[in-house]
Design an enzyme around this catalytic site. Structure first.
Site, PDB file in Angstrom:
ATOM      1  N   CYS A   2       0.832  -1.272  -0.088  1.00  0.00           N
ATOM      2  CA  CYS A   2       0.127   0.058   0.017  1.00  0.00           C
ATOM      3  C   CYS A   2       1.037   1.115  -0.044  1.00  0.00           C
ATOM      4  O   CYS A   2       1.598   1.377   0.853  1.00  0.00           O
ATOM      5  CB  CYS A   2      -0.984  -0.077   1.209  1.00  0.00           C
ATOM      6  SG  CYS A   2      -1.959  -1.531   1.442  1.00  0.00           S
ATOM      7  N   CYS A  20     -13.733  -2.688  17.806  1.00  0.00           N
ATOM      8  CA  CYS A  20     -13.542  -2.783  16.324  1.00  0.00           C
ATOM      9  C   CYS A  20     -12.115  -3.314  16.057  1.00  0.00           C
ATOM     10  O   CYS A  20     -11.221  -3.121  17.013  1.00  0.00           O
ATOM     11  CB  CYS A  20     -13.602  -1.364  15.779  1.00  0.00           C
ATOM     12  SG  CYS A  20     -13.378  -1.341  13.826  1.00  0.00           S
ATOM     13  N   CYS A  37     -16.862  -1.172   8.939  1.00  0.00           N
ATOM     14  CA  CYS A  37     -16.566   0.077   8.900  1.00  0.00           C
ATOM     15  C   CYS A  37     -15.608   0.214   7.593  1.00  0.00           C
ATOM     16  O   CYS A  37     -14.622  -0.529   7.538  1.00  0.00           O
ATOM     17  CB  CYS A  37     -15.665   0.309  10.158  1.00  0.00           C
ATOM     18  SG  CYS A  37     -14.644   1.874  10.127  1.00  0.00           S
ATOM     19  N   ARG A  78     -16.554   9.271   9.943  1.00  0.00           N
ATOM     20  CA  ARG A  78     -15.712   9.603  10.732  1.00  0.00           C
ATOM     21  C   ARG A  78     -14.349  10.387  10.354  1.00  0.00           C
ATOM     22  O   ARG A  78     -13.951  10.188   9.179  1.00  0.00           O
ATOM     23  CB  ARG A  78     -15.076   8.218  11.419  1.00  0.00           C
ATOM     24  CG  ARG A  78     -15.870   7.190  11.973  1.00  0.00           C
ATOM     25  CD  ARG A  78     -15.392   5.971  12.472  1.00  0.00           C
ATOM     26  NE  ARG A  78     -16.514   5.162  12.896  1.00  0.00           N
ATOM     27  CZ  ARG A  78     -17.102   5.167  13.994  1.00  0.00           C
ATOM     28  NH1 ARG A  78     -16.760   5.971  14.794  1.00  0.00           N
ATOM     29  NH2 ARG A  78     -18.193   4.375  14.518  1.00  0.00           N
TER      30      ARG A  78
END
Length: 344
Positions: free
Chosen positions: A61, A133, A193, A265
């Site tokens: 990434c 989470c 999420c 968020r």
């Protein structure tokens, strides 16, 4: 009298583009109205993120300082002891956080002792009465089921960017891998999420396309993080320009309109925003922030919780109490159809 609305899953790219390109003040006004119909505008959920296993990730990434192939200042750290994780969660709760997120720099979850330890962490944080989470990379339906049985409330797996631009940012897994993991999370009965990052070099069309992916899911993600690129030295994107606050405001406002019941968020990149700029994001529909100290909780800088509490006080906002994310979007929804119909 306005009729009760239904959440839309049939958005077109042209419709979202029209919303995204509205004059900024008009866009914020419309988003603020939607926000007030679906959520309590005085509440902001405080979420704390803990990196339970840092660095050494085999993925590539381009934005991430935890990728093993990049030379960054982030030190590789083994999986934290369960007791230390619970201790961090307890401190976060006492400071005002109602959601605790645990992140591991893994490509995918493996059925081994480390995953067993994560299961114990989930059980321990859940016992504190917090929303739990995790973001652990790709996982199977069976692994998601184990997490659900342990008490996991949400699983984070971001789209990052549009399907069209995805291969420019990541080559070690595909956009479909992202979708598959989200589907596995859904099948296990865990809330989703999923959001994205702006500032990766993408176009406005890519941002709109990413929102389209989220807005046309059969069930919208309960949580949608909007991140500004944190430019980590040593990553391929370290020299990208800073994301301007107004770009974040526009993205948050559009997300709020097309994903009315979701928690939107205000996530990474907040350290470079002033209080005034963050206030615009709250006005545009953001109702959650990540907070915590870098040296104990995060791998990129973020404001501390005492600063955030002071900011919320200044703005007349208050921390959300308890686990309200799942239901807050259903409290006030009667005027949503009217708001959307008035956009033309």
């Amino acid at each position: 009298m306005s009729k009760k609305s239904q959440i839309r899953h049939d958005w077109t790219k042209e419709e979202i583009e029209e919303i995204y390109n509205l004059p900024l003040l008009e866009l914020v006004y419309k988003a603020a109205n939607v926000h007030r119909e679906w959520h309590d505008p005085s509440e902001v959920q405080i979420s704390t993120l803990l990196s339970i296993k840092t660095g050494g990730c085999p993925e590539d990434c381009s934005y991430c300082g935890q990728a093993a192939r990049y030379h960054t200042d982030i030190e590789v750290q083994a999986l934290l002891p369960t007791e230390k994780v619970i201790e961090h969660a307890q401190k976060a709760k006492e400071a005002g956080a109602s959601r605790f997120c645990m992140a591991a720099a893994w490509r995918e979850v493996r059925d081994n002792r480390d995953f067993d330890r994560v299961i114990d962490m989930v059980k321990g944080v859940n016992a504190l009465g917090m929303e739990v989470c995790c973001t652990l990379g790709m996982l199977t339906e069976a692994q998601a089921q184990r997490l659900q049985e342990a008490g996991l409330y949400a699983y984070n797996h971001n789209m990052d960017t549009s399907e069209e631009y995805y291969e420019e940012i990541i080559s070690t897994r595909t956009f479909d891998h992202r979708i598959n993991t989200i589907n596995n999370v859904r099948k296990a009965g865990i809330t989703v999420c999923s959001g994205g990052i702006i500032g990766l070099g993408e176009t406005h069309q890519d941002r709109i396309s990413m929102l389209l992916t989220l807005a046309t899911m059969s069930k919208h993600p309960e949580s949608v993080p909007i991140n500004a690129l944190a430019r980590v030295k040593g990553t391929p994107l370290e020299d990208n320009p800073k994301v301007e606050a107004w770009e974040m405001v526009r993205m948050i406002a559009t997300a709020r309109i097309v994903l009315p019941s979701s928690m939107v968020r205000l996530s990474a990149g907040r350290i470079e925003m002033t209080e005034s700029e963050q206030a615009w994001c709250f006005m545009a529909g953001a109702n959650s922030i990540f907070t915590g100290e870098r040296e104990t909780l995060l791998v990129t800088p973020n404001p501390g919780i005492s600063e955030d509490i002071q900011m919320l006080n200044t703005l007349g906002l208050k921390p959300m109490q308890g686990s309200k994310a799942e239901t807050s979007g259903n409290r006030k929804n009667s005027n949503y159809a009217k708001t959307i119909s008035e956009m033309g």
